[in-house]
Design a protein around this motif. Structure first.
Motif, PDB file in Angstrom:
ATOM      1  N   GLY A   1     -14.825 -70.844 118.527  1.00  0.00           N
ATOM      2  CA  GLY A   1     -16.294 -70.397 118.276  1.00  0.00           C
ATOM      3  C   GLY A   1     -16.753 -69.451 119.106  1.00  0.00           C
ATOM      4  N   GLY A   2     -15.635 -69.351 120.055  1.00  0.00           N
ATOM      5  CA  GLY A   2     -15.928 -68.646 122.271  1.00  0.00           C
ATOM      6  C   GLY A   2     -14.961 -67.292 121.249  1.00  0.00           C
ATOM      7  N   ASP A   3     -14.990 -66.729 122.941  1.00  0.00           N
ATOM      8  CA  ASP A   3     -13.863 -65.593 122.514  1.00  0.00           C
ATOM      9  C   ASP A   3     -12.625 -65.395 123.664  1.00  0.00           C
ATOM     10  N   ALA A   4     -12.667 -64.526 123.823  1.00  0.00           N
ATOM     11  CA  ALA A   4     -10.633 -64.542 124.695  1.00  0.00           C
ATOM     12  C   ALA A   4     -11.541 -65.259 126.589  1.00  0.00           C
ATOM     13  N   ALA A   5     -12.214 -64.660 126.683  1.00  0.00           N
ATOM     14  CA  ALA A   5     -12.711 -64.579 127.620  1.00  0.00           C
ATOM     15  C   ALA A   5     -13.261 -66.534 128.344  1.00  0.00           C
ATOM     16  N   ASP A   6     -13.408 -67.093 126.944  1.00  0.00           N
ATOM     17  CA  ASP A   6     -13.405 -68.498 126.859  1.00  0.00           C
ATOM     18  C   ASP A   6     -12.281 -68.967 127.083  1.00  0.00           C
TER      19      ASP A   6
ATOM     20  N   SER B   1     -10.255 -48.955 128.764  1.00  0.00           N
ATOM     21  CA  SER B   1     -11.805 -48.835 129.909  1.00  0.00           C
ATOM     22  C   SER B   1     -12.274 -49.944 130.216  1.00  0.00           C
ATOM     23  N   SER B   2     -12.204 -50.832 129.593  1.00  0.00           N
ATOM     24  CA  SER B   2     -12.678 -52.804 130.399  1.00  0.00           C
ATOM     25  C   SER B   2     -11.956 -53.150 129.531  1.00  0.00           C
ATOM     26  N   ILE B   3     -11.868 -54.665 130.552  1.00  0.00           N
ATOM     27  CA  ILE B   3     -10.704 -55.476 130.482  1.00  0.00           C
ATOM     28  C   ILE B   3     -11.901 -56.733 129.636  1.00  0.00           C
ATOM     29  N   ALA B   4     -13.147 -56.225 130.074  1.00  0.00           N
ATOM     30  CA  ALA B   4     -14.016 -58.005 129.875  1.00  0.00           C
ATOM     31  C   ALA B   4     -14.880 -57.220 127.941  1.00  0.00           C
ATOM     32  N   ASP B   5     -14.721 -56.386 128.201  1.00  0.00           N
ATOM     33  CA  ASP B   5     -15.220 -55.892 127.053  1.00  0.00           C
ATOM     34  C   ASP B   5     -14.628 -56.386 126.317  1.00  0.00           C
ATOM     35  N   ALA B   6     -12.822 -55.456 126.008  1.00  0.00           N
ATOM     36  CA  ALA B   6     -12.041 -56.276 125.114  1.00  0.00           C
ATOM     37  C   ALA B   6     -11.459 -57.200 124.545  1.00  0.00           C
ATOM     38  N   LEU B   7     -11.893 -58.605 125.712  1.00  0.00           N
ATOM     39  CA  LEU B   7     -11.670 -59.924 125.617  1.00  0.00           C
ATOM     40  C   LEU B   7     -12.917 -60.066 124.755  1.00  0.00           C
ATOM     41  N   LYS B   8     -14.227 -59.677 124.782  1.00  0.00           N
ATOM     42  CA  LYS B   8     -15.141 -59.966 123.899  1.00  0.00           C
ATOM     43  C   LYS B   8     -15.069 -60.064 122.984  1.00  0.00           C
ATOM     44  N   MET B   9     -13.901 -59.133 122.235  1.00  0.00           N
ATOM     45  CA  MET B   9     -13.552 -58.349 120.744  1.00  0.00           C
ATOM     46  C   MET B   9     -12.663 -59.294 120.313  1.00  0.00           C
ATOM     47  N   ILE B  10     -12.461 -60.429 120.991  1.00  0.00           N
ATOM     48  CA  ILE B  10     -11.022 -61.171 120.237  1.00  0.00           C
ATOM     49  C   ILE B  10     -11.910 -62.569 119.983  1.00  0.00           C
ATOM     50  N   PRO B  11     -11.941 -63.737 119.021  1.00  0.00           N
ATOM     51  CA  PRO B  11     -12.360 -64.265 118.711  1.00  0.00           C
ATOM     52  C   PRO B  11     -11.265 -65.661 119.136  1.00  0.00           C
TER      53      PRO B  11
END
Length: 846
Positions: free
Chosen positions: A179-184, A222-232
């Motif tokens: 239920g989180g994203d790649a950053a988790d 462009s932004s690693i942080a934003d990309a990680l939010k896009m990957i469940p």
């Protein structure tokens, strides 16, 4: 633990076939064709029936769990002569459960398949006819109801595995991240740290490259942080951390490469996987369908994630301006809303047994909105000068597309030629609207910043790899990247009413930036009989840049770089491996570091890019030891890193705005980092595992900044950074499972101060549905309170202390369903473009 499973598999098979010993799989020698040493996986030379006849027939098949939950890795296959009842041949299934035995003579045989934890499978009537092969297809092994006395062995993959050139984190076993994203997920990977905004660092530096399925994306650039939010998180199968990339990889990333591998279809027929989660702070929904028939496989999927969060920040800073001390005290309430999605369509087609074609289209979208209400008090020489109120709505939106077309031609095992192409485009919008209020909270004026960016890339790459004898490998390749970045920005101003007009104080601007990179590499791997593996290579990259802004051309000279790499691995016997690595890396500035837009969403803390930035050059050396002791896996490493011409964040007081600090990026520094990583994985019981690690490093930075007299002065800063993580997982009866995690990201040393650390924790509970057709779970994160991070900056001209409190407690329900008629098939081999050359996220290396 994979190595232990492999070794026990060999022991069990040896017993089953009357002490016959098996050698390494076909391809032999000390390597597997990819520079990976089979140091602990090499038993003695085979000793089957010496007079067994040879023929031209072959037996193949796939060994899977009876519930079709996955392959039975390293299952043991024995071919037994029915007349003598003695083994005459044998092999071991690979990581996908596939096995193959060739050169079998005409006759009648029995086939015995065994693996610890499963009931034996016997085929009594294997009849080999001249010139005919036998394909057994999918072979299901049933879990054994009896355990070996005195021995408890798990056939599952460990949460953490180590290969000769990388560390692998098996994220699909992570319960609490659902239920989180790649950053988790990345928060739990050894050697990695993730801050509150999702920015990732490896061994203390954000100067890394992130790939998705071995391929780049413009959204990542462009932004690693934003990309990680896009990957469940539910989509991620494993995360690879490559700390010493070979010459085959682009030379980007001072600390190395992170490769996120998502779950791919290994089924034939139709399947539909549904992943969903509903939480207080974030919810997600994903649908992933696949269809495979014969030579054609098609996948279609979509994943979306929405989140809501609140934050409270404080800013205390003092600046010395015109012999006056200006003290700023600022508070801000923030509300974040985001909607992220990624959608894909792909296919692979087997043109022939030795040729394959693969293509994919990936769409990504990001809509991140933040509302902040600022209250700012300015004190001049300790007397209150003014109080202002500012309400800001920021929009950080983007959409991206990545198109890949890959062709692979195989000549013989481990010898292949590939051509890969990729086109990527990312359109970004970074706007904000600000309302300026007086003491009575009445609107006085309005401000608007419009900033549109377009990032385009086209890549063409070809690679050739071939074995030399049985213990050597040669690789060579060429690659070209054509990149173009355009950025347009303008500030608009309006009164409390009326239309917006150009702001004379902040004129409009633009940046047109074209970068072309041509590169080539050679790599050679050699494995010796005494279990040494040497992998050496070199890569040459030549970069040309053309740039201009509203003032005209920006002079940035072309440059060439020769990038060597050396990796040495030695098996010490038993289950221990010693590795020594050296490489040279390049770090080119990313879009956010280049973008000259004057971002004054918070006029007391302003950032601006620098289009004249040059690349960094980093030297890395690493020594590591890994070992298995009974049921415990340990890895200990020491490393050193020096970066010259380092890109650092440089802050100084504003010349025009009272109490404001302006931050930009400059090639003015040198950075040295020395440290150690220790992490391990232990099975306390067959159902209970514990893993964790400690990261300790010392950072030293020096660089030039402008002092109080307006002249450049050299300053330095240094300090220790301590971080770590611990995770435990328990498999309970009746399909229940529980997992707990805790981690801490230590302070990060910066040239002019320190970025504070933060802690995080989570707890997850999961219940498998009947026949493993899905699962339902409950997970909580930071449920006793949010996270807080304190950062400091200081110089002779200013001091700044900022505190960021994020109220990110979250409780979420998760649901996973699997629908379809599935059977196991071999996954097609594909290649792909890997652009590893851009410094991501706009974060400095300090």
């Amino acid at each position: 633990m994979k190595k232990l499973s492999y070794i026990f598999a060999l022991i069990l098979m040896s017993s089953a076939i009357v002490n016959a010993q098996f050698g390494p799989p076909p391809g032999g020698g000390g390597g597997d064709g990819n520079g990976r040493n089979r140091q602990n996986n090499q038993p003695s030379t085979p000793s089957f029936e010496s007079n067994a006849p040879k023929g031209n027939s072959k037996i193949t098949g796939y060994v899977v769990d009876s519930a079709l939950t996955g392959a039975v890795e390293f299952a043991n296959i024995s071919l037994i002569n029915k007349t003598t009842n003695k083994p005459i041949d044998g092999t071991i299934a690979d990581e996908k459960g596939k096995f193959s035995m060739s050169k079998i003579a005409v006759g009648e045989y029995k086939l015995l398949i065994t693996f610890i934890g499963y009931d034996n499978k016997v085929f009594d009537n294997i009849k080999i006819e001249k010139g005919k092969d036998i394909e057994l297809g999918v072979i299901k092994l049933s879990p054994s109801s009896k355990m070996l006395e005195g021995v408890t062995v798990s056939g599952e993959k460990s949460m953490i595995e180590e290969k000769v050139d990388r560390l692998v984190y098996n994220a699909e076993k992570d319960l609490s991240s659902r239920g989180g994203d790649a950053a988790d997920v990345l928060k739990k990977v050894p050697m990695l740290s993730v801050d509150l905004d999702g920015n990732v660092s490896l061994r203390g530096t954000t100067n890394i490259k992130v790939l998705i399925n071995n391929k780049p994306s413009t959204i990542v650039a462009s932004s690693i942080a934003d990309a990680l939010k896009m990957i469940p998180a539910d989509l991620i199968q494993k995360v690879e951390v490559i700390t010493s990339p070979s010459a085959k990889y682009d030379a980007e990333g001072a600390a190395g490469i992170i490769n996120i591998l998502t779950k791919k279809s290994t089924i034939e027929g139709f399947s539909l996987n549904i992943d969903s989660g509903l939480g207080l702070r974030g919810s997600n929904l994903g649908l992933n369908g696949s269809y495979r028939s014969g030579k054609l496989g098609v996948t279609l999927g979509g994943f979306g994630r929405a989140f809501y969060n609140k934050a409270f920040t404080t800013l205390d800073q003092s600046t010395l301006q015109n012999n006056n001390t200006v003290l700023t005290k600022q508070t801000a309430d923030a509300q974040d809303n985001g909607l992220f999605g990624r959608y894909n369509l792909g296919f692979d087609y087997e043109i022939s047994k030795k040729q394959s074609l693969a293509a994919s289209i990936n769409f990504g979208t990001r809509n991140f909105n933040r509302g902040q209400d600022y209250t700012t008090n300015l004190f001049v020489n300790e007397k209150l000068s003014s109080t202002s109120f500012r309400n800001v709505d920021s929009k950080d939106n983007s959409n991206s597309i990545d198109v890949n077309l890959d062709y692979v031609r195989t000549f013989k095992p481990q010898q292949e030629w590939s051509i890969s192409t990729m086109y990527s485009q990312n359109n970004l919008t970074n706007n904000f609207d600000a309302d300026l209020l007086n003491n009575a909270k009445t609107l006085v004026s309005r401000q608007r910043n419009l900033n549109g960016n377009v990032n385009k890339e086209f890549t063409l790459q070809t690679d050739y790899v071939t074995p030399i004898k049985t213990n050597q490998m040669f690789e060579v390749g060429l690659k070209s990247i054509f990149r173009k970045v355009d950025s347009d920005y303008q500030y608009l101003f309006a009164g409390s009413t009326g239309a917006f007009a150009s702001d004379a104080k902040n004129p409009a601007g633009l940046l047109n930036y074209t970068q072309n990179i041509s590169s080539g590499y050679v790599s050679y791997t050699y494995s010796t009989k005494n279990k040494y593996t040497f992998k050496v290579g070199t890569r040459y990259e030549y970069t040309t840049i053309e740039a201009n802004d509203q003032k005209g051309n920006i002079a940035i000279p072309s440059y060439g770089n020769l990038v060597p790499s050396v990796n040495i691995s030695k098996s010490l016997g038993g289950n221990s491996t010693l590795k020594l690595a050296y490489n040279n890396r390049i770090s080119r500035p990313g879009l956010q570091q280049l973008n000259p837009n004057f971002n004054a969403a918070n006029p007391q803390n302003i950032t601006i890019g620098n289009p004249s930035l040059k690349p960094e050059i980093t030297n890395n050396v690493e020594l590591s030891l890994s070992t298995n002791i009974n049921k415990t896996y340990l890895n200990m490493s020491i490393f050193g890193r020096q970066t010259n011409n380092s890109i650092l964040r440089i802050s100084s007081p504003s010349d025009t705005l009272a109490g404001a600090i302006v931050t930009t990026f400059q090639n003015v520094g040198k950075q040295q980092t020395f440290g150690t990583n220790i992490f391990g994985n232990v099975f306390l019981t067959s159902k209970w595992s514990l893993n964790g690690g400690i990261d300790l490093m010392y950072n030293y930075l020096d660089g030039q900044v402008v002092d109080a007299t307006g002249k450049y002065a050299t300053i330095n800063n240094s300090g220790w950074t301590l971080g770590g993580r611990i995770m435990t997982q328990v498999q309970l009866p009746n399909g229940w499972g529980i997992q707990g995690f805790g981690g801490y990201r230590g302070n990060q040393v910066q040239l002019q101060g320190m970025q504070g650390g933060a802690g995080m924790y989570s707890l997850g509970l999961k219940k498998d549905l009947p026949n493993k057709k899905g699962s339902i779970g409950l997970a909580g994160e930071n449920f006793f309170g949010g996270m807080s991070m304190t950062s400091t900056l200081n110089s002779a001209q200013f001091n700044q202390v900022s505190v960021n409190n994020i109220y990110n407690q979250n409780i979420k329900l998760t649901l996973n369903l699997k629908i379809g008629n599935m059977k196991f098939v071999e996954q097609k081999k594909t290649k792909g473009v890997k652009n590893d050359d851009v410094k991501g996220g706009g974060e400095a290396t300090n």
